[in-house]
Design a protein around this motif. Structure first.
Motif, mmCIF file in Angstrom:
data_model
loop_
_atom_site.group_PDB
_atom_site.id
_atom_site.type_symbol
_atom_site.label_atom_id
_atom_site.label_comp_id
_atom_site.label_asym_id
_atom_site.label_seq_id
_atom_site.Cartn_x
_atom_site.Cartn_y
_atom_site.Cartn_z
ATOM 1 N N ASN A 101 -13.198 9.201 48.258
ATOM 2 C CA ASN A 101 -12.747 7.976 48.915
ATOM 3 C C ASN A 101 -13.974 7.196 49.350
ATOM 4 O O ASN A 101 -14.485 7.362 50.464
ATOM 5 C CB ASN A 101 -11.872 8.327 50.123
ATOM 6 C CG ASN A 101 -10.460 8.675 49.726
ATOM 7 O OD1 ASN A 101 -9.814 7.951 48.962
ATOM 8 N ND2 ASN A 101 -9.966 9.800 50.225
ATOM 9 N N ASN A 102 -14.449 6.342 48.441
ATOM 10 C CA ASN A 102 -15.706 5.626 48.662
ATOM 11 C C ASN A 102 -15.507 4.136 48.940
ATOM 12 O O ASN A 102 -16.346 3.528 49.607
ATOM 13 C CB ASN A 102 -16.599 5.828 47.419
ATOM 14 C CG ASN A 102 -17.783 4.883 47.408
ATOM 15 O OD1 ASN A 102 -18.749 5.083 48.134
ATOM 16 N ND2 ASN A 102 -17.711 3.827 46.594
ATOM 17 N N ALA A 103 -14.403 3.552 48.454
ATOM 18 C CA ALA A 103 -14.198 2.103 48.659
ATOM 19 C C ALA A 103 -14.248 1.799 50.151
ATOM 20 O O ALA A 103 -13.706 2.561 50.960
ATOM 21 C CB ALA A 103 -12.857 1.666 48.071
ATOM 22 N N ALA A 166 -15.361 -2.730 64.741
ATOM 23 C CA ALA A 166 -14.231 -2.378 63.869
ATOM 24 C C ALA A 166 -14.665 -1.337 62.840
ATOM 25 O O ALA A 166 -13.983 -0.322 62.625
ATOM 26 C CB ALA A 166 -13.685 -3.626 63.174
ATOM 27 N N TYR A 167 -15.798 -1.573 62.198
ATOM 28 C CA TYR A 167 -16.288 -0.652 61.158
ATOM 29 C C TYR A 167 -16.569 0.731 61.743
ATOM 30 O O TYR A 167 -16.174 1.750 61.174
ATOM 31 C CB TYR A 167 -17.548 -1.256 60.538
ATOM 32 C CG TYR A 167 -18.177 -0.441 59.424
ATOM 33 C CD1 TYR A 167 -17.622 -0.426 58.143
ATOM 34 C CD2 TYR A 167 -19.354 0.293 59.642
ATOM 35 C CE1 TYR A 167 -18.219 0.304 57.113
ATOM 36 C CE2 TYR A 167 -19.953 1.013 58.618
ATOM 37 C CZ TYR A 167 -19.381 1.022 57.361
ATOM 38 O OH TYR A 167 -19.972 1.737 56.343
ATOM 39 N N CYS A 168 -17.251 0.758 62.908
ATOM 40 C CA CYS A 168 -17.568 2.060 63.530
ATOM 41 C C CYS A 168 -16.283 2.800 63.900
ATOM 42 O O CYS A 168 -16.195 4.021 63.749
ATOM 43 C CB CYS A 168 -18.419 1.868 64.782
ATOM 44 S SG CYS A 168 -20.059 1.231 64.439
ATOM 45 N N PRO A 198 -28.192 3.893 56.733
ATOM 46 C CA PRO A 198 -28.272 2.636 55.974
ATOM 47 C C PRO A 198 -28.912 2.852 54.601
ATOM 48 O O PRO A 198 -29.988 3.427 54.493
ATOM 49 C CB PRO A 198 -29.142 1.737 56.854
ATOM 50 C CG PRO A 198 -29.867 2.649 57.778
ATOM 51 C CD PRO A 198 -29.037 3.880 57.932
ATOM 52 N N ILE A 199 -28.188 2.434 53.593
ATOM 53 C CA ILE A 199 -28.636 2.606 52.200
ATOM 54 C C ILE A 199 -28.894 1.218 51.629
ATOM 55 O O ILE A 199 -28.168 0.264 51.946
ATOM 56 C CB ILE A 199 -27.546 3.321 51.360
ATOM 57 C CG1 ILE A 199 -27.049 4.599 52.056
ATOM 58 C CG2 ILE A 199 -28.072 3.640 49.961
ATOM 59 C CD1 ILE A 199 -28.068 5.676 52.254
ATOM 60 N N ASP A 200 -29.889 1.118 50.806
ATOM 61 C CA ASP A 200 -30.274 -0.164 50.224
ATOM 62 C C ASP A 200 -29.252 -0.575 49.163
ATOM 63 O O ASP A 200 -29.411 -0.276 47.980
ATOM 64 C CB ASP A 200 -31.674 -0.009 49.607
ATOM 65 C CG ASP A 200 -32.299 -1.362 49.346
ATOM 66 O OD1 ASP A 200 -31.627 -2.382 49.584
ATOM 67 O OD2 ASP A 200 -33.460 -1.391 48.910
#
Ligand SMILES: NC(=O)c1ccc[n+]([C@@H]2O[C@H](COP(=O)([O-])OP(=O)(O)OC[C@H]3O[C@@H](n4cnc5c(N)ncnc54)[C@H](O)[C@@H]3O)[C@@H](O)[C@H]2O)c1
Length: 260
Positions: A101-103, A166-168, A198-200
């Motif tokens: 579940n990556n989306a 919201a995201y957190c 954090p990924i580029d």
């Protein structure tokens, strides 16, 4: 490739003979995860959101690595679209053994500037979408007596972040989902999560001024953004034979941003 073709080296690979569904597969992390799953022998359902050209290109690349592939488009927040996509995918490749579940959806907004519709947009992709896809995949796994699920959360579920309430919240909720589901359907189905720092990728690029990157990475051990290709190995580990004791766990892929 066709069914009859799976007789080469990938048949002996750790995930040989498995079918993996990666949601949001054409995104930066999704594509990197697909590549590592394919290298380990899995056939891949490339799920996307009306990104046919990118999906076709990714399928070609994965087939070059020896995987059978099918690409399916569906909004993960739409139960019927997901059902149609899963049916097409399983008709072509067989039952889904591995679900990633990556989306995901990330939006930068202060709480006081967030209205209910904006709040719900994040919850609907990052939580409802995971529920909708997982709800449709799990019965088949239970019926066959085997399955593996990896949920892509975030280090921000642990750290919190200004402008990302919201995201957190959603990504922390996903960890509750992971733990509860691991107890409910384990050990038959192994359910775990990863929590990248954090990924580029394009998801962070809009925010990635030098100050933003510095603020996000200064308290990590590596002091830099992660790279998409640094994520897939944790996923292949969690769905592979070596992770038999991992149930309801979270792997912290954050370069030492959150220790523990
Ligand atoms: N990039 C990072 O720094 C980072 C860090 C931690 C966690 N994550 C998580 O990793 C996952 C992948 O992120 P990414 O950086 O590759 O971002 P991305 O934007 O490249 O990929 C996200 C994918 O999700 C898909 N998607 C969004 N809404 C959808 C919907 N309603 N239905 C179907 N698909 C939908 C998009 O089409 C996209 O392909 C996300 O869950 C994200 O929250 C990313």
């Amino acid at each position: 490739m066709t069914d009859g073709d799976r007789t080469g080296p990938t048949a002996q690979a750790p995930l040989g003979g498995s079918v993996a569904l990666v949601t949001g597969a054409v995104g930066a992390l999704g594509a990197a995860i697909c590549r590592d799953l394919a290298r380990d022998g899995a056939d891949i359902v490339v799920h996307h959101l009306r990104q046919d050209d990118e999906a076709r290109a990714l399928c070609g690349e994965l087939e070059g690595l020896g995987a059978r592939t099918v690409s399916v488009s569906a909004d993960v927040t739409d139960t019927e679209e997901v059902a149609a996509a899963l049916s097409r995918a399983q008709d072509q490749l067989g039952p889904i053994d591995i679900l990633v579940n990556n989306a995901g959806w990330m939006e930068s907004r202060r709480l006081v500037d967030t209205d209910l519709a904006q709040w719900r947009r994040t919850m609907s992709v990052d939580l409802d979408g995971v529920f909708i896809v997982t709800r449709q995949v799990v019965p088949g796994m239970l019926e066959r007596g085997e399955g593996r699920i990896v949920n892509v959360s975030s280090q921000l579920a642990f750290k919190g972040a200004t402008d990302f309430v919201a995201y957190c919240t959603a990504k922390a909720g996903l960890l509750g989902f992971t733990r509860a589901l691991a107890r409910e359907i384990g050990p038959t189905v192994r359910v775990n999560a990863i929590a990248p720092g954090p990924i580029d990728t394009p998801m962070v690029t809009p925010h990635a001024t030098p100050d933003w990157v510095h603020a996000r990475t200064r308290d990590s051990v590596i002091g830099r953004l992660g790279l998409p290709e640094e994520i897939g190995p944790a996923v292949t580990f969690l769905v592979g034979p070596g992770a038999s004791l991992f149930h309801g766990q979270t792997l912290h892929l954050n370069g030492g941003g959150v220790l523990g």
